[in-house]
Design a protein around this motif. Sequence first.
Motif, PDB file in Angstrom:
ATOM      1  N   CYS A 129      -4.135   1.271 -69.861  1.00  0.00           N
ATOM      2  CA  CYS A 129      -3.773   2.361 -68.958  1.00  0.00           C
ATOM      3  C   CYS A 129      -4.133   1.936 -67.534  1.00  0.00           C
ATOM      4  O   CYS A 129      -5.231   1.450 -67.282  1.00  0.00           O
ATOM      5  N   GLU A 132      -7.037   4.747 -66.500  1.00  0.00           N
ATOM      6  CA  GLU A 132      -8.302   4.821 -67.267  1.00  0.00           C
ATOM      7  C   GLU A 132      -8.827   3.448 -67.676  1.00  0.00           C
ATOM      8  O   GLU A 132      -9.949   3.328 -68.154  1.00  0.00           O
ATOM      9  N   CYS A 148       0.710   6.051 -70.799  1.00  0.00           N
ATOM     10  CA  CYS A 148      -0.512   6.213 -71.591  1.00  0.00           C
ATOM     11  C   CYS A 148      -0.407   7.473 -72.454  1.00  0.00           C
ATOM     12  O   CYS A 148      -0.112   8.552 -71.924  1.00  0.00           O
ATOM     13  N   CYS A 151      -3.177  10.096 -70.904  1.00  0.00           N
ATOM     14  CA  CYS A 151      -3.121  10.730 -69.573  1.00  0.00           C
ATOM     15  C   CYS A 151      -1.745  10.667 -68.919  1.00  0.00           C
ATOM     16  O   CYS A 151      -1.541  11.250 -67.855  1.00  0.00           O
TER      17      CYS A 151
END
Length: 257
Positions: A129, A132, A148, A151
Amino acid sequence: MTVAVPPEVVSALRQARHVGVLTGAGVSAESGIPTFREALTGLWARYDPAELASPGGFARDPERVWRWYRERRMAIARAEPNPAHRALVDLEGRVDRFTLITQNIDALHARAGNRDVVELHGNITRVRCSVENVVVPDFEDGDAVPTCPACGACLRPDVVWFGELLPMTALERAWAAARDADFFLSVGTSNLVEPAASLPWIAARSGALVVVVNPSDEGQQHGPTIHHLAGPAGQVLPALLAAAWPDSAAETPRVDS
Ligand code: NAD
């Protein structure tokens, strides 16, 4: 091709307590994987590497960066480990301690069978990601940038781009191995990229015998305990092993030691 392996190199390798190895793009050249700049051909020739391999380039045009990495990922998936990769698997099985450090992102050392590879620049077969930084195991590898599942941010290749920091755990392991090794191989790297370029120096200063394997002398280290075995890694590494352990001669060209 005849590879002349000096007797002091043979005896240092046979007696080595800890062998450290640093590899670069050259170790995969005989698998048909182009170096970074060689890969910038055809449609990609008009792009600056920083546009294809930097956080800024990804932010500006994630689709383009994704397509470029997708092409490279597919080319790497078609490639096979070559005799240089296989010689390093053989070497791992012959010495007490072995640390393989690579700047390559192609995962060919692991595919060849090396058990524990210190990846300084990440691995193109993984994605993470972009927000993250968590590795995402499953993704749709089409032309569109996948997102992702947690998120919704864009996924990106799990590689180190220009201007990014190297993974600290990998770097610390590489430095520790360079300091501890008594025999250190530097294979197929132009030494243009720090901090990897310093590892052979750290090893030499810490007392290791260093062997540089590269057809070219450009950018290579020199010193009283640094030996240069000139030639393609796919021939030189099997020859080096055959000189130290004659039973490993399966893929070996002629050796003079
Ligand atoms: P580089 O492209 O700067 O240099 C390649 C080196 O390999 C040169 O010194 C060249 O003389 C040598 N070489 C060419 N053919 C060889 C052979 N058959 N045997 C041994 N040596 C040979 O590579 P680098 O120093 O690794 O730095 C480039 C950066 O690009 C690295 O950060 C690396 O992560 C990345 N990269 C990785 C891959 C890959 O994963 N296979 C491919 C391209 C670039």
